[in-house]
Structures are given as C-alpha cells and as structure tokens.
Enzyme design. Structure first.
Site, PDB file in Angstrom:
ATOM      1  N   CYS A  59       0.902  -1.595   0.194  1.00  0.00           N
ATOM      2  CA  CYS A  59      -0.096  -0.046   0.405  1.00  0.00           C
ATOM      3  C   CYS A  59       1.168   0.676  -0.044  1.00  0.00           C
ATOM      4  O   CYS A  59       0.382   2.289  -0.435  1.00  0.00           O
ATOM      5  CB  CYS A  59      -1.478   0.007   1.193  1.00  0.00           C
ATOM      6  SG  CYS A  59      -0.014   0.015   2.848  1.00  0.00           S
ATOM      7  N   PHE A  76     -17.659  -8.513  13.944  1.00  0.00           N
ATOM      8  CA  PHE A  76     -17.686  -7.982  15.835  1.00  0.00           C
ATOM      9  C   PHE A  76     -19.230  -7.028  16.148  1.00  0.00           C
ATOM     10  O   PHE A  76     -19.044  -6.366  16.455  1.00  0.00           O
ATOM     11  CB  PHE A  76     -16.364  -7.399  15.926  1.00  0.00           C
ATOM     12  CG  PHE A  76     -15.075  -8.057  15.466  1.00  0.00           C
ATOM     13  CD1 PHE A  76     -15.062  -9.301  15.586  1.00  0.00           C
ATOM     14  CD2 PHE A  76     -14.243  -7.263  14.403  1.00  0.00           C
ATOM     15  CE1 PHE A  76     -13.739  -9.662  15.493  1.00  0.00           C
ATOM     16  CE2 PHE A  76     -13.418  -8.625  13.467  1.00  0.00           C
ATOM     17  CZ  PHE A  76     -13.113  -9.318  14.473  1.00  0.00           C
ATOM     18  N   GLU A 109     -18.588 -14.066  21.539  1.00  0.00           N
ATOM     19  CA  GLU A 109     -18.839 -13.183  22.630  1.00  0.00           C
ATOM     20  C   GLU A 109     -18.606 -13.611  23.917  1.00  0.00           C
ATOM     21  O   GLU A 109     -17.921 -11.968  24.549  1.00  0.00           O
ATOM     22  CB  GLU A 109     -20.299 -12.498  22.329  1.00  0.00           C
ATOM     23  CG  GLU A 109     -20.075 -12.435  20.742  1.00  0.00           C
ATOM     24  CD  GLU A 109     -21.786 -11.397  20.717  1.00  0.00           C
ATOM     25  OE1 GLU A 109     -22.900 -11.762  21.299  1.00  0.00           O
ATOM     26  OE2 GLU A 109     -21.903 -10.195  20.589  1.00  0.00           O
TER      27      GLU A 109
END
Ligand SMILES: Cc1cc2nc3c(=O)[nH]c(=O)nc-3n(C[C@H](O)[C@H](O)[C@H](O)COP(=O)(O)OP(=O)(O)OC[C@H]3O[C@@H](n4cnc5c(N)ncnc54)[C@H](O)[C@@H]3O)c2cc1C
Ligand code: FES
Ligand code: FES
Length: 1287
Positions: free
Chosen positions: A85, A763, A1218
């Site tokens: 990048c 998430f 979770e």
C-alpha cells in the site's frame, strides 16, 4: 502550475517502460503511472487479489508482499517484505514480487505454510491471513540464506522460534488472538518443542514427536522457495525512468544527474518529490499530486555503508534493516571487547550516535556540507534543493575528550516505552544513555567520567541531548543524593511541548529510565525486562466422541484464505463502467449544511457527481435496526459529528477518497442550541432524574471501542433491468439492507437482491452500519445507471462507525460484613450518539460491538466487587466466591433461562480452574514476588462469567444435486466464526442419518454458498453468538425432511440389491422425481430460546512501576461449550474474543477532540492487541458439559456441541463468539491488584504503613500512562527521598 517537462531531458532519458515480475509472471508496462501503489496495481490490474487493503498506511501487514532484488555484481538476491500500500510502482523496476498466491495456490498446489495455517486453525475471517503467510515466507527465505547455522532436521527450516514469532510482529489480526498463528509459524522452527504447539487438526495430544512431524504438511527446504526469474536477471539492472501522462519517474545514477533534476524545483517548473522507500507517506499522508518523482536508490553515494577506524558512514538510502545488521556486526567484532560490565540488555554501537561529532553530510546544488548531528537537527527542515547524503557515526575512541584508563568501563543502554513492546507503535519516550564510568570504587561510589543522555519521541520536534544535565553529572561520584539531584534537574529539562498527550507521564519516564540506568552503580540492582518470550499452551479438554460432529474439522475455506484466493466483496472484479464512491461526513456536531464545495482547484480529475439526500428517489433511510431508523444523509441539519452528508462519485476509489477529503462543507450554526457532547449534558438538558443519596456510592466511566475488522465497510451495487438492483455487501444483516435499499430507491422489495459471501470480520460493526454503505452505492448506481462501489478507507470507517456505547455508571451497593452483596442500585447513562435510544448526543451513533453491554457489565460487576472487598479489607477472590449465584438466585435473575441444576456448571468450573491453574499456590507466589521486588508488582485474579444468550429464527435450505453433491444456504453469514464449517458438519451428519453407504464422506460433498436475500428470505441478523447454532438447527431440520423423503426409496433399493451407495440413491431419487431440495425457518421454542453460558478465567499480570507497562504473564480459561461440535473452531473463538477483550480493557484508547470527533482514527493512534501484547502463556480448556437436555441443539453461544442422547435427539451446543470476551476483565482486575500492591509499596516509602482501604479506580483501558499514574508518577523520587532519609 506551468509544466515544462523538457527541462529534464537534458539530464536523463526516459525508457517509458517498467519491467517486473509478479509470481513469476512478467509485466512490461508502458505509460503506466509510476506513482500508482503496488497494491492498487495488483488489486485492480491483475488477478492477484491476495494483497488486502486494510489500513493503507503500513500499519497492519494485510498488504505485505515479498520483494526480491537481484544484484548482478554479486549474483545475489535480496528478499524483504514491503507494504504494497506504500510501495510505488516506479520503485519496483527489475524486481520480483511474490504474493500469497505466488507462494502456493489451488491450481499449482498449496505451500506448507498455507496448509499449516489451515491445520492450526490460524485463519478465521481470513482477511489478515495472506499477509501473515507472506511475512512468514519472507522469514523462511531469509533464514535459508544464513550459512552460519547448523543444518536443521528434515521437515524444519533454519528459522528459530524467536524469529518465527517476530516474523508476524507487524501484522494485525482481529479474530484469532494470534496463538494459532504463532503455532503455525513456530512449526517451521528448527528449535521448536512440538509439545509447545497447541491444538491442531494434524495430531492428537499425547502422540510422539515423530508421529506429529510425520503428520505435518512436509516442508522441503529445496523446493519451498520461489527462485528469482531468469528473464529479470538478464534484463534490468537500473531503475526506471518513466514518462507517463500523469507524472514522470526518474532514477538518476549520479549526483550530477540528481543535481540537474533538482534544479527544476528551484525553477519551480514542476513539483518534484525525492523518494526512497515511500514509507513516510504511511504517517505523513499526502493528498497532493507530484509531477515528478526522483528515486535516490541508484546513486551509489546514497547506498554506501563505509566502515573505517574513524566510524561508520551510512548512506541516506540504506534500509534500516541493513543499518541494524551492520551495527550488529560491529557490536560482535569490536565493542564487546571492552564491555566487561555485565548488563542484561545487549549493547550496540548505536552509542556512537550520541557523539556530538556525528557527521551529517548534505548536498545543496554543487556544494556539500558536513554538519554535526546537533547542527543538523538545529536547522530548519531541508529545502527542496537540499538532500541528505549520509550520516556518519564516529568511533568513541577517535573522539574521546576524557582520558580512559584500564578501570574505566563504557555503559550503554537504550530504552523505549511504547504501547507495543515489539510491534509498530509510536513510543511515549525513547532514550539512549552512554556513560564512561570509573570502576575504581572510592568509598563514596563510582565516578561518572563522561556521559551522553538523549531523549526523543516525547513531544519535541526531534530528539534532544540534555547537555546541561550531562555537565551536572560529569565528574560526580554516584550516590543516591547525586542521583536524586540529577533527577530533579532532569524533570526541568525533559518537558513535552504543549498539546502532547500524557506530558507528565512522559517526563516521569525520563526519570525512570535514568534511575534504571544509574542505580545499578549505586548498589541497588535493578531488574531489566527479559523481552518477549511467547509460550502458548492452547489445549482443550475435548473428549473423544464416536461421531464426526465433535471433530476439529479444518475451517471451511481456510486454505483459500491462506492463499488469498477467497473472495471478499472488494475482490469481485469491477463491472464495466464502474464508478467509486466516498462519504463526506460532518465535522460539526450540530449545524445546518449550507453547501458543499468539491474544491475545484485541488480536487482530482475524475469526479463525476455528488449525491446528497436530495438525490434519494425514495425514503432517506440509511439503516434500520430493532430500535428505529437512521437517515442515509443529513437533510439540512447534521445532528452529529461524523454523520454522512454526501457521497462523492468518481472514476477511481482514490479520486473519490481525495475529493471527499478535500471537500469543503459550509455550515451555519446560527440560532442553534449548543451541541450535546456528553451523557452528563444529555441528562442535564433533558432534566432526566436525580440520583438518590446512596449507601456506598461510586461513579465509574467507560469509553468506546472500535470494531477494527480488517476489511472495512464495502459494497458494490449493479443496476439490473426493470429498476432492479443487485448489491454485494459485506454485511451481517443482509435482510434489513435489502429492505433499506428498496425503501431508498422507492421500489418493491422484489426489485432488490443483496448478496453476501463472507466478511473480513464483523464484530457487530457490519450489522447496522453497513446498510448505509450498501444503500449509498445503490442510490448512486440508480441515479447514474452505472455500477457504483465503495471501499471505505480506514479513517472514514473509524470516524463514522461509532463503536461501543460509552457509559457513565453511578452505583450504590449494600453488603454484609462477609462481603455478600444484598443490594445494588445502578444508574447507567449510555451514550447512544445522534440516533436511536437512551441518551441522545451529537456524537456518532453507536452500535453493538462484540459482547455489547456485557463487556461493560463485567467491568461494572468487578468494580463493585473490588469496592466491597476494599471497604471490608477482604481478599477480592473471597468476595467473588461468596457472591457466586446459587441455583435459586440464578432462577430469580434469569427465570426463563436458568435451566436444570445440572446445567449450572459455574461453581464446578470455578473450583476446577482454581485447581488446574494452581490459583491458590500462585496467589501466594505473587505475594512473595511482591515482597521481594520494588519495581515490578504482580497481581492475579479469578473472574467468573454468566452470559445469557438468545436464539433467533433462522432459515436454511439444503439441496442435493444429481451427482450427490450438496449445496446449502443459511441465513447466517460467515465472518470468521466458523459458521459454514459447523453448517457443513451438521449437513453431513443430518443427511448421514439416511444410513446408506458412502455417507461417511458426505462432509466433502457439502458446499455452503453465499447468502442471497431473494433465494433464502428472512435471513435475519448474524450476531449475538447464536446464529451458527440456529443455522445448524435449520439445516438439521432440512436434512430431516430430505432423509424422510429418501428413506422409503433407500429401503426399496436395499431390498432389491442389499446395499446402496449415496450417489446411486440420489440418482434414483432424481429418476423418481423425489423433491431433493428442502427449506425451513427454524424458530426456537420458548423453553430453549434463552440459555446461559458459564466460564471462568484466571489471569496473572506484572506491572512495571517505572513505565506503567503491564505484561500478561498467564491466562487460564475454562469455558463451558456444552458438547463442542468443533473444538478447533470454538477454541479459536474463545481465544479471539478474549484477546479482543484485552484490547478493550487494556489497550484501545478511543479518543475524541473537544467537538467529539474521533482522533484515534488510524493504526498509528488506535492500538489493538498484537502478538507481543497477548498472554505469554495461554491455557484454554473447553468443558464438554453436555447438560442441556431441554434444547434441541446444545452448544453454548459461540459454537455447537452436539451430543446424541439415548433417544437419538441432538442436544444443543453452546456459543463461544462473544461471552469469552468478558473474561478479559480478569486481566484488568489482576492489573488493579498489582497496582494496589505498587501503591502500598510507594506509600511505605512515604512512611505510611497502615493498610489502605481506598478504592483503586483503574480506568478502562488501563494503558501505560493510566497504570503509571496510579502507581505514582513520582515513585522514583519518593524512593530516593526515602533512601536518602534512611541513610
Ligand atoms: C509501519 C511504519 C513504521 C515506521 N516506524 C518508524 C520508526 O520507528 N521510526 C521512524 O523514525 N520512522 C518510522 N516510520 C516513518 C518512515 O517510514 C521512516 O522514517 C523511514 O525512514 C522513511 O524512509 P523511506 O525510505 O521510506 O523514505 P521516503 O518515504 O521515501 O521519504 C520520506 C521523506 O524524506 C524525503 N527524503 C527521502 N530521502 C531524502 C534525502 N536523501 N534527502 C532529503 N530528503 C529525503 C522524501 O522526499 C520524503 O519527504 C515508520 C513508517 C511506517 C509505515
Ligand atoms: S499495511 Fe498496507 S494495508 Fe495495512
Ligand atoms: S483471521 Fe485475522 S483478521 Fe480475521
């Protein structure tokens, strides 16, 4: 600006062609823009999509490739990783690039790295995996080049365990918790102890090392490394000179050539940038476009490393790794001779940098100038005509001004305090100290004859040498009082500039490091950290099961993720005429938007249009949730900072991003109320309620947390015939995205189709927030009649996505003298941001983040427990123990999910973990450690969780094709949690009940395909840890239907031929027109809809009083998984969630400016856990309780544990996605315990020896400055005062 490109032709010629190789394939590019990043080129112009864009600033490693350079003179190849990048195409002329596909792939065969990543379950969402594989590959390639190492045993490499661990230190992963990744890396190391490698699909615990090795995918050192392509060896030895329409690229080969190129800048005819690695743009973001680039690396003077008796001269373009290597060699050869004084950290010749006579050589025009380092640093930044040529590190000996006798010793030490010990992180302070000490001890101490003290990175423009301080110390006999005086002086000299964060903390670090350096010379030995030693011991208690469901089956698609062939939304090739979008967001919390200017002067070419709320054909709705809706764009009034205002559409993503960044929004705030920027203001302005006076009151606050999925928000919308729209979206909730898009476009729902294959992490952040991203693309595509896509950049994503709900909690607790809590009143103010529910502020709207509410609740509970313990001066663990639920109290608080007494496994887990983790023994050891150590304190804490989850309706569809292969569709979305793997396992199991030959191989015949909102409706939301479970159950019901349809035919065939193969049965079913597709909507019944998960964690930490650093020494977890369907997947979920929890409780600072705009909006400022910040030892045990008889499917919350009962009914597995996150509060509690010890120690230096019942309020996250502040920023001074007083 007037361009005169001919100006350059006098000095150099352009070849207009770039030649390089990618994975052995030759690229010869004419007219390419050389300032294109390698990532852009690979992703948009080649099929090599394994390089992933995640941060775009060199901070995550997702885009890493191996760059190989051939040197014809030495006939050697240099190999190193680069962030694609940041690497520009112009700089790779003649180079060979290897991406993850180049290491191995599905066509040519996978590399053992990829196979081991897969088998060690080291890939969940898979977005980080190609970069991880390339990083390890590079380490292997370079280890093979070392010839001073012994030949490794067969199957191993020359890599060491420590190098294997460090090879991925610069790569981020948000899913796995790193342990399995480290194991995969270590499996190649020559010195690995196979016993250290955790749970994997290759071997079972207890098997011999020989068996283990034989099961590992073999690593053949000769064939595993790609060779440098011959066609490049013969072709290119010089850098590129490229003249493209957009810019020119020059690689001058002499200083004269460089000088004439730079002359252009003087004449201001073109804008020019000097370039070497271009990594500087990772930090100093550049939006401007340059007309030309000058690559310095082909001018010999810039690449020299010259050593002689006067010092080492290092050219300005020498890579830092090469410079370090050289200095290491120097250390071996010369310095150690005199370094007789034993120090625990290694000494390097970097000490030379501290010399005042360090030589910096710069060139301006024809003239060259030699400056000392201080002169150089004291000058203004270099102008565009001036270049840095080299830096010379002179020898100490050649510059020594003080006499040196046989008793003198040189001491050198460097220090760094940073959020990550190894990984990429800006330090709070760096320091380097050099001292010439006479060891001829006088009765009053050693004499410091000469010294250099340098401090940097603490909030000044550049590092400083504190000469006044050196003068004070030189010639002094070291004693406690001299050290104390020195420290008082240093306090006045190392002061961060205004605006620097944690200034007092940074100054205190300077003091602490000085103390560490000098105190060993005053008879007070100081321990120095031993650095990182990662020891993992991931183990599970998975018990043998005689059915395939409990197998640690490798995650579906893991190997494709490792080779980079797995396709994410942004990997889908852009359709013809595709356009790209970028959001413009509000930088004001509350204002009217008067207009938006796209900055015609500076905006890039290629901008097509601006879409605002006025362009929405239907309703202005960006997202829907159970709580309400949120607009796609602000109408006239922006109601919160970060709110979407408009969408710029351009010809490339880069142009859209730049245009959006440069856009100027005109606001009007006249007659508007001031914005509400905190929950306190929200309450005040709404006059909500008053808090009654409590018995034992306290107030605590919790900040937000950003999701940090590695794949940011993305969507691609393609208009179809008759006002239809197909949208590929990276979303956890395609069903609602579908409805939102249809609403926005004003078309019926059947005109829209949303497709989602996999997510690069979710998430919770891709539940609601992704809808607006998909809708924005759809609206633009609808308006422009062209495909439109967006890949939201990291900064925009961080600013707009909101994150976890910040909270302010006021509680009053009542308790008995034995610590039993009898009453608790909680007032929780929840900052919801600008839309939906609770306290409405003008801040970004919040959304669920993994374990929403429960993460905060676990902190609140433990804070209350700590409060009670501290008030009663009791051990915190006893208070926890006495407050564990009884079956009765559990039933009182969770009437609909309490279950049978046997299902309440928490008390037994609580006791079991005390025993398996040696909790009581270690508690005593911690006490002993704390008695013996002044500057390091330990804490240990055992914490339980009770976590209720709820099942939701989920659809499923199973179809058997003519050849016997099976295709499955479910409502749940695969985002790394292993949903597809479990669904596949369940399908194989469910159809296997037909009981014909060949069903034992059904797993390989099952393919789970992307979610498609028109194919399977009512898909719902993938969240809350139960979607895998519900999807499995939906599939099981479908399988039941199919088995019922197939059984009569099977029995008939059996009667006819005695046995029947699966393929034959299916073929016959086709001939007999049996319906081989079944779908269903699984709806949980009331009795099994809610249930509770249990787990316990013990964590032990060590804090450093000098720096505030917390090291997690060990974590032990037992988590009740019911009967795990796939222990590998569950273990990965537990570890990954736990490490994300460590991020929340310990590391991830979510900071905003005074208007509420997020300022920790990149990888430089927002620090998720890395491989060096996880527990050094991590033991996870999955408890296969299997007690959940009432439920059809029996696995707890993250995964599924299926167990056949006598009646052949399946019992539900328990979820693990979770709940385990909340167990990370144990690290926070252990840190609090250690801080308490530290405070006790520091108080004793102040003469206070009475027990302190003051509650230690440890903030979340408990970062280094937070811990240090609680220990006492002046603890060193207090210690010295105490010592002086004693003497
Ligand atoms: C992940 C990551 C970690 C980093 N860690 C650190 C770190 O720990 N410490 C640190 O100091 N920096 C760090 N950086 C910042 C930066 O990358 C480094 O400072 C690096 O040394 C820059 O080298 P480069 O060859 O890539 O320079 P480039 O990016 O090519 O150039 C940087 C700047 O210097 C100019 N320039 C280059 N050469 C010369 C020359 N000879 N004379 C005059 N001007 C010149 C360029 O025009 C440009 O403005 C980090 C960056 C990243 C992406
Ligand atoms: S390092 Fe390049 S995308 Fe993160
Ligand atoms: S698997 Fe590493 S980020 Fe998802």
């Amino acid at each position: 600006m007037v361009k005169n490109t001919n100006a350059m032709d006098t000095t150099t010629t352009t070849n207009q062609s770039l030649v390089f190789a990618v994975n052995g394939q030759r690229f010869d590019l004419c007219n390419v823009d050389p300032s294109t990043t390698l990532l852009e080129f690979l992703r948009y112009q080649t099929p090599f999509k394994s390089v992933k864009l995640s941060c775009g600033e060199g901070g995550c490693g997702a885009c890493v490739v191996l760059l190989s350079k051939y040197d014809s003179a030495s006939d050697k190849v240099e190999d190193f990783t680069v962030s694609s990048c940041l690497t520009l195409l112009g700089s790779i002329n003649g180079c060979s690039i290897t991406t993850a596909e180049g290491i191995g792939n599905s066509k040519d065969g996978f590399h053992p790295i990829q196979e081991r990543f897969s088998g060690f379950h080291a890939s969940q969402c898979g977005f980080c995996t190609p970069g991880m594989c390339v990083s390890l590959y590079s380490a292997l390639v370079n280890a093979e080049k070392t010839d001073n190492r012994p030949e490794p045993c067969q199957g191993f490499s020359k890599l060491t365990v420590s190098e294997a661990e460090k090879s991925i230190a610069g790569n981020l992963c948000r899913c796995t918790g790193y342990r399995p990744i480290v194991d995969a890396c270590k499996s190649f190391a020559t010195d690995v102890d196979m016993e250290d490698l955790g749970f994997n699909s290759f071997w079972r615990k207890g098997e011999s090392n020989e068996v283990k090795l034989s099961r590992l995918p073999p690593y053949d050192r000769k064939n595993a490394i790609r060779v440098f392509p011959d066609f490049l060896k013969n072709e290119t030895t010089v850098g590129a000179n490229v003249d493209s329409q957009r810019c020119r690229w020059f690689s001058p080969v002499s200083l004269e050539e460089l000088q004439s190129l730079l002359q252009m800048e003087v004449n201001k005819v073109v804008s020019t940038k000097i370039i070497v690695g271009n990594t500087g743009t990772g930090y100093y973001k550049e939006l401007v476009h340059y007309d030309s680039y000058i690559d310095l690396r082909y001018i010999p003077e810039f690449s020299i490393i010259r050593k002689d008796s006067t010092g080492i001269e290092i050219g300005a373009a020498v890579m830092i790794s090469k410079a370090i290597e050289t200095l290491k060699e120097e250390k071996e050869s010369e310095f150690n001779k005199e370094a007789k004084l034993v120090f625990k950290k290694s000494v390097t010749t970097w000490r030379r940098l501290l010399q005042s006579s360090s030589g910096i050589q710069i060139m301006k025009g024809q003239s060259r100038l030699k400056l000392t380092l201080e002169e150089f640093l004291g000058r203004p930044p270099l102008d565009s005509e001036t270049v840095l040529l080299s830096i010379k590190i002179p020898c100490w000996e050649s510059n020594r001004s003080v006499s040196y006798d046989a008793h003198d010793k040189l001491l050198f030490q460097t220090y760094r305090a940073a959020p990550r010990p190894l990984g990429n992180a800006l330090p709070y302070l760096n320091a380097a100290f050099l001292a010439q000490v006479s060891l001829r001890k006088s009765p009053t101490g050693f004499m410091l004859k000469n010294c250099r003290f340098v401090f940097g990175a603490y909030g000044t423009k550049h590092a400083i040498r504190v000469k006044e301080f050196e003068e004070f110390l030189c010639g002094k006999l070291l004693s406690i009082s001299v050290l104390y005086e020195a420290i008082r002086l240093l306090e006045t000299l190392v002061i961060p500039e205004d605006g620097t964060s944690s200034p007092a903390y940074r100054s205190s670090l300077a003091v602490g490091f000085l103390f560490e350096f000098l105190s060993p010379l005053i008879d007070y030995p100081v321990e120095i950290s031993n650095g990182l030693v990662n020891q993992y011991n991931g183990a599970s208690l998975f018990k043998d099961s005689n059915q395939e469901l409990g197998e640690p089956t490798i995650k579906t698609g893991a190997i494709l993720q490792a080779s980079g062939e797995a396709i994410y939304v942004d990997d889908i090739p852009s359709p013809k005429d595709c356009l790209y979008g970028a959001f413009i967001y509000s930088t004001e919390p509350l204002a009217r938007v008067k207009g938006i200017k796209l900055n015609p002067g500076t905006s890039p070419d290629g901008v097509i249009t601006l879409i605002t709320s006025k362009d929405i054909p239907g309703l202005n709705v960006g997202s829907m949730s159970f709580f309400g809706t949120e607009p796609l764009y602000a109408d006239e009034l922006t109601e919160g900072i970060g709110q979407r205002i408009a969408f710029v559409v351009a010809d490339t993503q880069k142009n859209a991003d730049i245009a959006a960044t440069l856009a100027v929004v005109e606001y009007d705030k006249e007659n508007l109320e001031p914005p509400i920027l905190s929950v306190e203001e929200a309450v005040e302005r709404c006059s909500f309620y008053k808090v009654p006076p409590p018995l034992y009151p306290n107030q605590i606050k919790l900040g937000s947390q950003y999701y940090f999925y590695m794949e940011t928000q993305t969507a691609l919308a393609i208009p179809d015939e008759d006002d239809c729209m197909v949208v590929y979206s990276s979303i956890q909730f395609p069903e609602y995205a579908h409805n939102t898009i249809a609403g926005c476009l004003g078309v019926p729902d059947h005109n829209v189709r949303v497709k989602t294959r996999r997510l690069g992490g979710g998430f919770g952040g891709k539940a609601v927030k992704s809808m607006a991203v998909a809708s924005a693309c759809a609206v633009a595509a609808y308006r422009l009649h062209r495909p439109v896509r967006v890949y939201v950049n990291r900064k925009f994503d961080m600013i707009m996505s909101g994150g976890r709900h910040p909270m302010k909690i006021t509680y009053s607790v009542g308790f008995k003298s034995n610590g039993k809590i009898t009453a608790l009143k909680l007032d929780i103010l929840l900052d919801s941001g600008m839309f939906v529910d609770l306290c409405k502020t003008n801040l970004p709207s919040r959304a669920a983040v993994r374990a929403p509410g429960d993460a905060q609740a676990s902190y609140i509970c433990e804070a209350v427990i700590e409060h009670v313990a501290s008030y009663l001066s009791m051990e915190v663990d006893s208070v926890r123990n006495i407050n564990l639920h009884t079956q009765n109290s559990l039933g009182f608080f969770f009437p609909s999910s309490v279950g049978e007494p046997l299902e309440y496994t928490l008390p037994s887990i609580w006791d079991r973990l005390a025993s398996t983790s040696s909790f009581y023994k270690r508690t005593e050891m911690v006490k002993e450690f704390n008695r013996c150590h002044n500057w390091k304190k330990r804490g240990i804490s055992r914490v339980p969780i009770v976590y209720e989850v709820m099942m939701r309706s989920t659809p499923g569809k199973v179809s058997i094709l003519r050849d016997g292969s099976i295709v499955v569709e479910v409502g749940g979305i695969e985002m790394g949690q292993g949903l597809w793997t479990k669904v596949k396992q369940m399908t194989a199991y469910g159809l296997g009940l037909v009981k014909c030959s060949g069903t034992q191989d059904l797993l390989e015949k099952v393919r789970v395909i992307e979610a498609d909102t028109l194919s399977v409706i009512q898909g719902g939301l993938t969240a809350g840890s139960t979607t895998s479970e519900a999807s499995c159950e939906a599939v099981r019901l479908c399988c039941n239907i199919l088995v019922e349809r197939l059984t009569p035919l099977k029995e008939k065939l059996m009667e006819q031929v005695g046995s029947v193969e699966w393929e034959t049965l299916i073929l016959e079913a086709y001939r007999n027109s049996v319906n081989l597709s079944a779908n269903t909507l699984y709806t949980p019944n009331l009795s099994s809809m809610r249930y509770i998960n249990y787990g316990v964690a013990v964590s032990e930490v060590e804090i450093n009083l000098i720096t505030g650093e917390t090291t997690i020494l060990r974590t032990d977890i037992i988590y009740d998984c019911g009967q795990s369907l796939n222990p590998a997947v569950d273990l990965g979920q537990i570890e990954g969630a736990y490490v994300q929890g460590i991020g929340f409780f310990m590391l991830e600072e979510y900071l905003t400016n005074s208007d509420g705009l997020v300022i920790t909006d990149n990888t430089w400022t927002y620090k998720i856990p890395t491989v060096d910040t996880i527990p050094k030892q991590f033991n996870v045990e999955i408890l296969n309780s299997g007690h959940h008889k009432d439920r059809v499917l029996s696995s707890k919350g993250m995964s599924f544990n299926y167990m056949l009962t006598i009646s052949q009914q399946l019992i539900l597995p328990l979820p693990s996605g979770e709940p385990p996150l909340t167990l990370a509060v144990s690290v926070h509690c252990a840190t609090r315990a250690a801080v308490r010890e530290a405070r006790r120690q520091v108080r004793s230096w102040g003469g206070e020896n009475k027990p302190d019942s003051t509650l230690v309020q440890l903030e979340v996250p408990a970062t280094m400055p937070v811990v240090k502040e609680l220990c006492g920023l002046d603890c060193v001074q207090k210690y010295l005062q105490w010592t002086v007083g004693k003497n």
